[in-house]
Design an enzyme around this catalytic site. Structure first.
Site, PDB file in Angstrom:
ATOM      1  N   HIS A   7       0.811  -1.220   0.000  1.00 35.21           N
ATOM      2  CA  HIS A   7       0.000   0.000   0.000  1.00 35.21           C
ATOM      3  C   HIS A   7       0.841   1.265   0.000  1.00 35.21           C
ATOM      4  CE1 HIS A   7      -3.911  -1.939   0.479  1.00 35.21           C
ATOM      5  NE2 HIS A   7      -3.244  -2.856   1.140  1.00 35.21           N
ATOM      6  N   CYS A  15       3.402  12.770  -7.963  1.00 37.27           N
ATOM      7  CA  CYS A  15       2.590  13.616  -8.816  1.00 37.27           C
ATOM      8  C   CYS A  15       1.425  12.798  -9.378  1.00 37.27           C
ATOM      9  CB  CYS A  15       3.454  14.160  -9.955  1.00 37.27           C
ATOM     10  SG  CYS A  15       2.505  15.087 -11.180  1.00 37.27           S
ATOM     11  N   CYS A  18       2.265  13.090 -13.635  1.00 33.43           N
ATOM     12  CA  CYS A  18       3.419  12.406 -14.256  1.00 33.43           C
ATOM     13  C   CYS A  18       3.984  11.288 -13.379  1.00 33.43           C
ATOM     14  CB  CYS A  18       4.512  13.421 -14.608  1.00 33.43           C
ATOM     15  SG  CYS A  18       5.444  14.051 -13.189  1.00 33.43           S
ATOM     16  N   CYS A  36       5.950  19.137 -13.515  1.00 32.94           N
ATOM     17  CA  CYS A  36       4.864  19.349 -14.481  1.00 32.94           C
ATOM     18  C   CYS A  36       3.715  20.200 -13.944  1.00 32.94           C
ATOM     19  CB  CYS A  36       4.332  18.003 -14.987  1.00 32.94           C
ATOM     20  SG  CYS A  36       3.239  17.173 -13.836  1.00 32.94           S
ATOM     21  N   SER A  74      -4.380  -7.869  11.228  1.00 33.65           N
ATOM     22  CA  SER A  74      -5.162  -7.819   9.992  1.00 33.65           C
ATOM     23  C   SER A  74      -6.429  -8.634  10.168  1.00 33.65           C
ATOM     24  CB  SER A  74      -4.351  -8.381   8.824  1.00 33.65           C
ATOM     25  OG  SER A  74      -5.187  -8.505   7.679  1.00 33.65           O
ATOM     26  N   SER A  75      -7.508  -8.097   9.684  1.00 25.37           N
ATOM     27  CA  SER A  75      -8.766  -8.836   9.708  1.00 25.37           C
ATOM     28  C   SER A  75      -8.753  -9.950   8.659  1.00 25.37           C
ATOM     29  CB  SER A  75      -9.933  -7.894   9.424  1.00 25.37           C
ATOM     30  OG  SER A  75      -9.817  -7.384   8.098  1.00 25.37           O
ATOM     31  N   ASN A  99      -4.016 -10.928  16.254  1.00 23.67           N
ATOM     32  CA  ASN A  99      -5.020  -9.926  15.884  1.00 23.67           C
ATOM     33  C   ASN A  99      -6.005  -9.770  17.035  1.00 23.67           C
ATOM     34  OD1 ASN A  99      -5.992  -8.154  13.802  1.00 23.67           O
ATOM     35  ND2 ASN A  99      -7.775  -9.482  13.646  1.00 23.67           N
TER      36      ASN A  99
HETATM   37 ZN   LIG Z   1       4.375  15.844 -12.353  1.00 18.70          ZN
END
Ligand SMILES: [Zn+2]
Length: 136
Positions: A7, A15, A18, A36, A74-75, A99
């Site tokens: 993740h 960005c 880009c 950019c 974690s589930s 958990n």
């Molecule tokens: Zn950019």
């Protein structure tokens, strides 16, 4: 130890236009891309976005070759990451789950602890230290 971040992380921004990556400190100075002018966004995968292939491939490969697999907090409800413990178990790994609440894979795990991760790992560390003869 190499960490494969499915993740992403918040140490980086990128960005939206880009995809250029930057250190998150840039976001304190500006919210647009120096290259950019596109808007900067957190370097994480948000709900509904695709996970990056590289870390997913690495996670799958490691799951299939691991001798043990530890699930922390974690589930195990969200795909595809919830498939990795099962893949590891079917390939012969020992599966351990820590958990707060029961998960759908508890029945196949070699060890399950329902509790706080930090407290549980501290207890395990103390136990291992005592077992190896080390003194605190
Ligand atoms: Zn950019």
């Amino acid at each position: 130890m190499k960490v494969h971040e499915l993740h992403g992380n918040l140490r980086r921004v990128r960005c939206s236009r880009c995809r250029a990556p930057y250190d998150n400190s840039l976001f304190l100075e500006r919210d647009d891309c120096p290259a950019c002018g596109g808007p900067l966004r957190p370097g994480v995968v948000l709900f509904g976005e695709m996970l990056p292939e590289g870390p997913m491939d690495a996670a799958e490969e490691l799951s299939g070759t691991a001798s043990s697999f530890l699930v922390l907090g974690s589930s195990l409800e969200v795909s595809p990451a919830n498939a990795y413990p099962m893949l590891a178990k079917r390939a012969g790994a020992k599966l351990f789950i820590i958990n707060m609440t029961p998960t759908q894979l508890d029945y196949m795990a070699d060890g399950v602890i329902h509790g706080d991760i930090v407290e549980t790992l501290e207890e395990i560390e103390k136990s291992v230290s005592r077992g190896s003869g080390r003194r605190e």
